[in-house]
Design an enzyme around this catalytic site. Structure first.
Site, PDB file in Angstrom:
ATOM      1  N   LYS A   1      14.294  -4.961 -24.240  1.00  0.00           N
ATOM      2  CA  LYS A   1      15.274  -4.190 -25.021  1.00  0.00           C
ATOM      3  C   LYS A   1      14.870  -4.217 -26.496  1.00  0.00           C
ATOM      4  O   LYS A   1      14.439  -5.266 -26.994  1.00  0.00           O
ATOM      5  CB  LYS A   1      16.681  -4.779 -24.853  1.00  0.00           C
ATOM      6  CG  LYS A   1      17.731  -4.028 -25.679  1.00  0.00           C
ATOM      7  CD  LYS A   1      19.137  -4.463 -25.347  1.00  0.00           C
ATOM      8  CE  LYS A   1      19.599  -5.691 -26.085  1.00  0.00           C
ATOM      9  NZ  LYS A   1      19.561  -5.578 -27.557  1.00  0.00           N
TER      10      LYS A   1
ATOM     11  N   GLU B   1      16.072  -2.814 -30.552  1.00  0.00           N
ATOM     12  CA  GLU B   1      17.103  -2.215 -31.404  1.00  0.00           C
ATOM     13  C   GLU B   1      16.489  -1.091 -32.235  1.00  0.00           C
ATOM     14  O   GLU B   1      15.396  -1.241 -32.778  1.00  0.00           O
ATOM     15  CB  GLU B   1      17.669  -3.272 -32.360  1.00  0.00           C
ATOM     16  CG  GLU B   1      18.460  -4.359 -31.654  1.00  0.00           C
ATOM     17  CD  GLU B   1      19.064  -5.361 -32.632  1.00  0.00           C
ATOM     18  OE1 GLU B   1      19.028  -5.134 -33.856  1.00  0.00           O
ATOM     19  OE2 GLU B   1      19.573  -6.385 -32.147  1.00  0.00           O
TER      20      GLU B   1
ATOM     21  N   GLU C   1      26.468  -0.206 -29.489  1.00  0.00           N
ATOM     22  CA  GLU C   1      27.237  -1.351 -30.019  1.00  0.00           C
ATOM     23  C   GLU C   1      28.100  -0.929 -31.210  1.00  0.00           C
ATOM     24  O   GLU C   1      27.617  -0.308 -32.174  1.00  0.00           O
ATOM     25  CB  GLU C   1      26.284  -2.485 -30.433  1.00  0.00           C
ATOM     26  CG  GLU C   1      27.047  -3.663 -31.034  1.00  0.00           C
ATOM     27  CD  GLU C   1      26.270  -4.970 -31.076  1.00  0.00           C
ATOM     28  OE1 GLU C   1      25.140  -5.032 -30.569  1.00  0.00           O
ATOM     29  OE2 GLU C   1      26.835  -5.940 -31.629  1.00  0.00           O
TER      30      GLU C   1
HETATM   31  O1  KIV Z   1      21.433 -10.053 -28.275  1.00  0.00           O
HETATM   32  C1  KIV Z   1      22.372  -9.671 -27.578  1.00  0.00           C
HETATM   33  O2  KIV Z   1      23.091 -10.461 -26.967  1.00  0.00           O
HETATM   34  C2  KIV Z   1      22.616  -8.242 -27.495  1.00  0.00           C
HETATM   35  C3  KIV Z   1      23.826  -7.775 -26.745  1.00  0.00           C
HETATM   36  C4  KIV Z   1      25.079  -8.169 -27.420  1.00  0.00           C
HETATM   37  C5  KIV Z   1      23.768  -6.324 -26.453  1.00  0.00           C
HETATM   38  O3  KIV Z   1      21.854  -7.483 -27.993  1.00  0.00           O
END
Ligand code: KIV
Length: 257
Positions: A94, A96, A163
């Site tokens: 994932k 950002e 988010e």
């Molecule tokens: O780092 C994390 O826990 C996150 C989630 C809150 C989506 O990115």
């Protein structure tokens, strides 16, 4: 989707039916005690990833790419995504960001690594955003978040975390992109939801985001259980005879199962 950082928690969350376990860089705050996620390293995400992967029986395990592991260049992003897959036992990563890192997402996806996106409030940009603040308020800001989500979709992301944005904007994005959206502080219209496991379980007491419903108060139970243990040790009530080994019982296993 729920965050997880270790074997035992991953096993329990998986058994509870979570479809996705995210080793989030939130570990910098809830596990390591930093005020932001910025200090977290790729090696730390990999360390926790290996533990979570051993605990997950059914859930998909995603690894967060930490601050500065993907922003510098598409090459660096690809290299670090590969490291997460090889050394962290992850099944996807994932990132950002939106338009600015879409090219990086494209390169990672092209290498066969599934990517989850993350737009709206992106905690790695906390200082640029002036704090952990709701994003996408007002027409221009909302348009920017929508464009970010669309850029990720076009780059090949298989899902997008939304988010801390207004619920109407999350509903619009969910309707306009073809991949699932996963909300956190973004209303109920998203295709899925994510919470930090320590928030969901009522264990993280330093910060309590408005959007984080506590489904249990395990923190209180931990404090109470520890106090009971301390009291029983002080009173010599624990350990009792049922916790002791027989004097002539050679080869007794210390395990109960
Ligand atoms: O780092 C994390 O826990 C996150 C989630 C809150 C989506 O990115």
């Amino acid at each position: 989707m729920v965050t997880a950082y270790d074997f035992t928690m991953a096993r329990l969350l998986d058994e509870g039916g979570a479809d996705i376990l995210l080793v989030g860089d939130s570990l910098g705050m809830v596990v390591q005690g930093h005020p932001t996620t910025l200090p977290v390293t790729v090696d730390e995400i990999c360390y926790h990833g290996r533990a979570v992967a051993r605990g997950a029986r059914r859930a998909h395990v995603v690894g967060d790419m930490p601050f500065m592991s993907f922003q510098v260049s598409a090459e660096k992003a690809l290299e670090n995504a590969g490291k997460l897959m090889k050394e962290g036992s992850f099944e996807s990563v994932k990132l950002e960001g939106g338009v600015d890192i879409a090219e990086h997402v494209f390169r990672i996806v092209a290498a066969g690594i599934p990517v989850m996106g993350h737009v709206g409030l992106t905690p790695q940009s906390v200082h640029a955003m002036g704090g952990f603040k709701v994003q996408g308020k007002g027409e221009d800001a909302a348009e920017r978040v929508l464009r970010d989500a669309q850029a990720l979709e076009e780059a090949g992301a298989y899902a997008i975390v939304l988010e801390a944005i207004p619920p109407d904007l999350a509903a619009t994005i969910t309707a306009q992109v073809s991949v699932p959206t996963i909300g956190i502080g973004a209303g109920a219209a998203c295709d899925g939801q994510v919470l930090v496991c320590y928030d969901l379980l009522g264990m993280f007491r330093e910060l309590s985001p408005k959007f984080a419903k506590r489904f249990a108060e395990i923190g209180d139970q931990i404090v109470e259980a520890t106090a009971a243990y301390v009291a029983e040790v002080q009173e010599r009530e624990f350990p009792g005879p049922e916790h002791a080994f027989k004097p002539n019982g050679d080869g007794q296993s210390i395990r109960t199962h």
